[in-house]
Motif scaffolding. Structure first.
Motif, PDB file in Angstrom:
ATOM      1  N   PHE B  47       0.834  -1.215   0.000  1.00  0.00           N
ATOM      2  CA  PHE B  47       0.000   0.000   0.000  1.00  0.00           C
ATOM      3  C   PHE B  47       0.864   1.257   0.000  1.00  0.00           C
ATOM      4  O   PHE B  47       0.537   2.256  -0.638  1.00  0.00           O
ATOM      5  CB  PHE B  47      -0.958  -0.003   1.190  1.00  0.00           C
ATOM      6  CG  PHE B  47      -1.966  -1.118   1.125  1.00  0.00           C
ATOM      7  CD1 PHE B  47      -2.876  -1.174   0.079  1.00  0.00           C
ATOM      8  CD2 PHE B  47      -1.999  -2.118   2.084  1.00  0.00           C
ATOM      9  CE1 PHE B  47      -3.805  -2.201  -0.006  1.00  0.00           C
ATOM     10  CE2 PHE B  47      -2.922  -3.148   2.003  1.00  0.00           C
ATOM     11  CZ  PHE B  47      -3.828  -3.185   0.956  1.00  0.00           C
ATOM     12  N   LEU B  50       2.062   1.650  -3.514  1.00  0.00           N
ATOM     13  CA  LEU B  50       0.995   2.166  -4.374  1.00  0.00           C
ATOM     14  C   LEU B  50       0.847   3.667  -4.217  1.00  0.00           C
ATOM     15  O   LEU B  50       0.706   4.401  -5.203  1.00  0.00           O
ATOM     16  CB  LEU B  50      -0.335   1.492  -4.015  1.00  0.00           C
ATOM     17  CG  LEU B  50      -0.586   0.106  -4.605  1.00  0.00           C
ATOM     18  CD1 LEU B  50      -1.846  -0.484  -3.995  1.00  0.00           C
ATOM     19  CD2 LEU B  50      -0.723   0.199  -6.119  1.00  0.00           C
ATOM     20  N   GLY B  51       0.879   4.114  -2.956  1.00  0.00           N
ATOM     21  CA  GLY B  51       0.758   5.551  -2.691  1.00  0.00           C
ATOM     22  C   GLY B  51       1.901   6.319  -3.320  1.00  0.00           C
ATOM     23  O   GLY B  51       1.692   7.347  -3.982  1.00  0.00           O
ATOM     24  N   THR B  54       1.544   6.303  -7.175  1.00  0.00           N
ATOM     25  CA  THR B  54       0.401   7.079  -7.638  1.00  0.00           C
ATOM     26  C   THR B  54       0.716   8.568  -7.610  1.00  0.00           C
ATOM     27  O   THR B  54       0.532   9.287  -8.600  1.00  0.00           O
ATOM     28  CB  THR B  54      -0.826   6.792  -6.762  1.00  0.00           C
ATOM     29  OG1 THR B  54      -1.064   5.394  -6.776  1.00  0.00           O
ATOM     30  CG2 THR B  54      -2.048   7.536  -7.260  1.00  0.00           C
ATOM     31  N   SER B  55       1.215   9.024  -6.459  1.00  0.00           N
ATOM     32  CA  SER B  55       1.469  10.460  -6.345  1.00  0.00           C
ATOM     33  C   SER B  55       2.553  10.894  -7.327  1.00  0.00           C
ATOM     34  O   SER B  55       2.465  11.967  -7.934  1.00  0.00           O
ATOM     35  CB  SER B  55       1.857  10.799  -4.912  1.00  0.00           C
ATOM     36  OG  SER B  55       1.790  12.181  -4.717  1.00  0.00           O
ATOM     37  N   ALA B  88      -3.115   9.312  -4.086  1.00  0.00           N
ATOM     38  CA  ALA B  88      -2.409   8.191  -3.450  1.00  0.00           C
ATOM     39  C   ALA B  88      -3.324   7.499  -2.448  1.00  0.00           C
ATOM     40  O   ALA B  88      -3.450   6.271  -2.426  1.00  0.00           O
ATOM     41  CB  ALA B  88      -1.145   8.692  -2.754  1.00  0.00           C
ATOM     42  N   ALA B  89      -3.973   8.307  -1.609  1.00  0.00           N
ATOM     43  CA  ALA B  89      -4.876   7.744  -0.614  1.00  0.00           C
ATOM     44  C   ALA B  89      -6.012   6.991  -1.300  1.00  0.00           C
ATOM     45  O   ALA B  89      -6.377   5.871  -0.906  1.00  0.00           O
ATOM     46  CB  ALA B  89      -5.438   8.852   0.281  1.00  0.00           C
ATOM     47  N   SER B  92      -4.748   3.629  -3.006  1.00  0.00           N
ATOM     48  CA  SER B  92      -4.446   2.614  -1.988  1.00  0.00           C
ATOM     49  C   SER B  92      -5.736   2.062  -1.398  1.00  0.00           C
ATOM     50  O   SER B  92      -5.882   0.851  -1.209  1.00  0.00           O
ATOM     51  CB  SER B  92      -3.583   3.204  -0.873  1.00  0.00           C
ATOM     52  OG  SER B  92      -2.290   3.436  -1.346  1.00  0.00           O
ATOM     53  N   MET B 216      -5.372   3.731   3.160  1.00  0.00           N
ATOM     54  CA  MET B 216      -5.317   5.119   2.678  1.00  0.00           C
ATOM     55  C   MET B 216      -4.227   5.893   3.415  1.00  0.00           C
ATOM     56  O   MET B 216      -3.483   6.679   2.808  1.00  0.00           O
ATOM     57  CB  MET B 216      -6.682   5.790   2.861  1.00  0.00           C
ATOM     58  CG  MET B 216      -7.737   5.232   1.907  1.00  0.00           C
ATOM     59  SD  MET B 216      -9.388   5.883   2.232  1.00  0.00           S
ATOM     60  CE  MET B 216      -9.268   7.467   1.392  1.00  0.00           C
ATOM     61  N   GLY B 219      -1.028   4.877   2.061  1.00  0.00           N
ATOM     62  CA  GLY B 219      -0.841   5.497   0.752  1.00  0.00           C
ATOM     63  C   GLY B 219      -0.334   6.926   0.897  1.00  0.00           C
ATOM     64  O   GLY B 219       0.556   7.362   0.155  1.00  0.00           O
TER      65      GLY B 219
END
Lengths: 300, 324, 233
Positions: B47, B50-51, B54-55, B88-89, B92, B216, B219
């Motif tokens: 997670f 992933l965060g 993503t960001s 990001a949050a 995730s 989250m 993330g």
């Protein structure tokens, strides 16, 4: 395809050999031992220490038959096993036994085993450094089988030892009085005590057995690849997957789980990039967890 | 001491505090799962990764010119920092949904192993799929918020303030949440799943909410990490390390206690980052390359000793007696 | 002569005291029954006698020797065996292996004794290779008793052997217990089922962790007040 299956059997046998000790301890003491991988590393490095000591003894430098390793490596199994057993029982007495006696949650013991893993790895790094080591230098002889299958001769040795170890432990657990008592302990520790079985002594025996298997796995893994401080830790995830497939405490299950994972990983390379091999293992493991959570041979 | 030396020490302390605070947020996310709900999540590194990814993808521009030859990424939206953190949050949390639907019905030990496998698969995915986020080389030049305000040498001070604001906001929100009726249900689930099931609460649904909320937070921690280090590669998110060091932080500080989570993060990160610093001064020259590894031994020993001597962690849980 | 003597025992779990000053005596060669409703503390008392649960006050003597601090794994060696009410077999082991575990402490072989047990419980003999986990309730109970008899103990502690069995099986179990006793085994029989009184010599009534009555089994059986208050009649 046949080629991939043969490679899968080799890989699966190595995974199986590494996972018998892990599933044994899981079944008997409920501990999911995160330090198992690093104990394998310790076994491999202890053998390395003795291999270099033996390097002064001339006649041990002869290669064993067609294999890449010499008699010194074979002899080094003995001190590796002794020290690995001693280490396992030492950790049991200083960490897991006190935790068990206070009735700690199994996750607490698991976290403690993570701590043990880091200490062992730290020691390996401090003593031997981060660089790769080999038991013996030189070429690794290959054997050419029909259908274009190439194997290292060492791998045949590893497969034989792995299967022999599974068979020996299986026979011990089903025929020997001590093995039956270990299974009884895994089934119902309190009833085992009531029956007059000294459970702590049995658990020490279980660690002795696990320590032996750990050392054998470590040295063979070292022969197969090379020695590095992270070797056992990285090896741990497939071992976890194999014993979950096999079912808690099941020796034959660990072998079946190892073979399924080994073959599936190798066969998957026909379609997927080889770097996805570990992910294939996890996806099989997760599917098993969802549809057959007790494992292949798990008790209903 | 001259001013340059003092500035050096300050710089070291500031970047230490930033990383420790990011880990503290990460650990609070785990505390939602394990401390408050009793979910054994060993896939937390997934997670976090992933965060971070993503960001990074949301805030950085699509590489152009020369860079386009070296850096491949699926998209680069060039959006503001806060949008990146929010994304990001969101991602995730979104990924936590199917993970939870699949695994939350498993018994707790198997949940742990299943999540560990999922996290490793996520890492392998980022490692292999170069089109998505440049594979093993990872992404570099991730934008840093407000970086034009001060000269680069002072930027860490600004970023520390940003991270501390996130840390404080998440801490306050969690403390409120856990004292609300919702938080009480979570604790009831952890203490006795069967009982709270009999009380008519939908245990599974609450566990799913907890999994998503914790994910989250992780993330967000991952996003903050990405913008601080400005470069990320899949290797950073090895579950076996990234996951267990966070578990060590929570176990040391005190499971079920957000202050404990923060304290644990600072202690473990201090040991990890400072031990090298001091050890290098005392060991003989020939030993220098191996000395940093003593931190494995220190943290491992500390973890074992705390588990044996203070099983509830340094602070322990507030108010409620935990059965773990 | 009394073979088992419990003197003013106090015990319990964590913050809860369950047994309050319990005393009792079992004479060699007798069947002594301990009766009482659910939650009276009967199992707790057995666990204290056998050393599984530590006692806080009082003493337990076996054959005149203080066994208050002796751990359970040493009891079989002293001549006392225990059959718990639940989880009293090793489910993944076969019948044969379960019996072998009963004689674990013996260095010598246990084959002759095993044949005696099979003679006592012929049903077990037909299914030696079956896993205990697959057995019916009655078979399981017989296996549990058989396991405890492997060492030919002087004394047997039985925790509700009749629970969960059909009336027909209950009769068979009590008849076997009587037979064992005739062969010389002293028996301490914990029961909820008042039928136990019919094969017992003496009886104790336990309720709320306190001893409410004691006497010969016949007296207790006849006492209407005891029957009404504690035995649900």
């Amino acid at each position: 395809m046949l080629e991939l299956i043969v490679y899968g059997v080799v890989l699966g046998s190595i995974i199986a050999l590494g996972s018998i000790g892990l599933t044994l301890i899981w079944g008997i003491t409920d501990l999911f031992n995160c330090a198992h991988g690093d104990q394998i590393t310790v076994g491999a490095y202890i053998a390395l220490l003795f291999v270099s000591l033996f390097s002064r003894i001339g006649f041990l430098q002869a290669k064993v038959g067609p294999f890449s390793f010499n008699w010194g490596v074979l002899l080094a199994f003995i001190p590796a096993i002794i020290i690995s057993v001693g280490l396992a029982i030492f950790i049991e007495h200083w960490v897991y036994k006190p935790l068990r006696n206070t009735g700690a949650h199994f996750i607490t013991s698991f976290i403690a085993s993570v701590g043990v893993a880091w200490v062992l790895r730290g020691l390996i790094y401090m003593i031997w450094g981060a660089e790769f080591h080999f038991y013996t230098s030189g070429l690794r002889p290959m054997i050419f089988l029909p259908q274009g299958i190439k194997l290292r001769v060492d791998e045949i040795f590893i497969v034989i030892v792995a299967w022999a170890a599974v068979a020996a432990v299986y026979l011990f657990m089903s025929k020997a009085k001590m093995g039956k008592a270990l299974r009884a302990l895994a089934d119902n520790p309190e009833l085992a005590r009531i029956s007059g079985i000294n459970t702590q002594r049995m658990i020490d025996w279980a660690w002795g057995l696990a320590g032996t298997l750990i050392a054998i796995a470590g040295v063979l893994y070292g022969i197969e690849t090379q020695l590095r401080p992270e070797m056992g830790w990285i090896f741990l995830l497939p071992l976890f997957a194999a014993i979950i497939l096999g079912g808690k405490g099941s020796i034959t299950g660990a072998l079946a789980g190892g073979l399924i994972l080994g073959i599936a990983q190798q066969v998957s390379t026909a379609w997927l990039s080889p770097t996805y091999k570990p992910a294939v293992a996890f996806i099989i493991m997760i599917l098993f967890l969802l549809f057959r959570p007790k494992g292949i041979f798990g008790k209903g | 001491m001259n001013t340059a030396a003092i500035a050096g020490i300050l710089n070291f302390l500031v970047s230490f505090a930033i990383m420790a605070s990011i880990y503290a947020i990460f650990t609070m996310g785990l505390n939602v799962h394990w401390g408050y709900t009793g979910l054994l999540n060993f896939g937390i590194a997934g997670f976090f990764a992933l965060g971070a990814y993503t960001s990074a993808l949301v805030t950085s521009p699509m590489p152009t010119g020369m860079m386009a030859n070296y850096v491949k990424q699926a998209f680069g939206l060039n959006l503001p920092f806060l949008v990146g953190v929010a994304a990001a949050a969101l991602i995730s949390g979104l990924i936590a949904l199917p993970v939870g639907l699949l695994t939350l019905r498993l018994n707790e030990g198997y949940l742990a192993i299943a999540t560990l496998g999922i996290a490793e698969s996520i890492r392998i995915f980022f490692n292999n799929e170069s089109w998505l986020a440049n594979g093993p080389q990872g992404l570099i030049g991730i934008p840093q918020p407000l970086c034009t305000l001060v000269p680069p040498g002072y930027y860490n001070y600004i970023y520390l303030v940003i991270v501390l604001i996130f840390l404080a906001a998440i801490y306050v929100a969690l403390e409120r949440g856990i004292r609300s009726p919702w938080g009480r249900v979570l604790r009831a689930i952890r203490e006795d799943e069967v009982m709270s099931g009999a009380n008519g609460k939908n245990v599974f649904f609450f566990k799913l909410q907890s999994l998503i909320l914790g994910a989250m937070i992780m993330g967000i921690a991952g996003a903050l990490y990405a913008h601080f280090s400005a470069a990320i590669q899949p290797g950073v998110f090895e579950p076996l390390f990234g996951t267990f060091i966070i578990w060590a932080m929570l176990t040391l500080g005190g499971t079920g206690n957000n202050k404990g989570a923060i304290l644990g993060a600072f202690i473990v990160w201090a040991l990890w980052s400072w031990s090298t610093f001091f050890i290098l001064k005392i060991v003989p020259a020939g030993f220098q390359t191996r000395a940093p590894f003593i931190r494995y031994i220190l943290i491992g020993l500390l973890l074992v000793v705390v588990v044996l001597k203070r099983p509830k962690g340094i602070i322990g849980e507030e108010r409620h007696v935990s059965k773990f | 002569m009394s073979i088992l003597k419990v003197e003013k025992v106090v015990s319990g779990y964590e913050h809860m005291q369950i047994l309050h000053q319990i005393s009792l005596e079992v004479q060699e060669g007798q069947i002594v029954s301990l009766l009482g409703p659910n939650g009276a503390g009967k199992t707790t008392l057995l666990r204290v006698i056998f050393g599984i649960l530590p006692l806080r006050q009082g003493k337990v003597y076996f054959k005149g020797e203080d066994i208050s601090d002796i751990p359970p794994e040493r009891m079989p060696r002293l001549g006392m065996c225990y059959v718990p009410q639940e989880e009293n077999v090793f489910p993944s082991l076969t019948i044969q292996e379960n019996l072998e575990m009963g004689a674990f402490i013996l260095k010598a072989g246990c084959k002759p004794r095993m044949e005696e047990i099979y003679k006592l419980f012929p049903d077990l003999s037909n299914r030696r290779k079956s896993r205990a986990g697959e057995l019916s309730g009655g078979m399981r109970q017989m296996l549990a008793i058989g396991r405890a008899l492997m060492l030919n103990p002087q004394m047997l502690l039985l925790d509700e052997p009749s629970s969960g069995l059909s009336p027909l099986l209950v009769d068979i179990i009590f008849e076997r217990i009587k037979k064992l006793n005739e062969a010389g085994v002293t028996i301490f029989l914990v029961e909820q089922n008042a039928q136990a009184l019919q094969c017992a010599d003496r009886a104790y009534i336990l309720e709320g962790g306190e001893m409410k009555a004691e006497g010969s089994a016949r007296e207790i059986l006849k006492d209407e007040e005891i029957g009404r208050l504690y035995l649900g009649r």
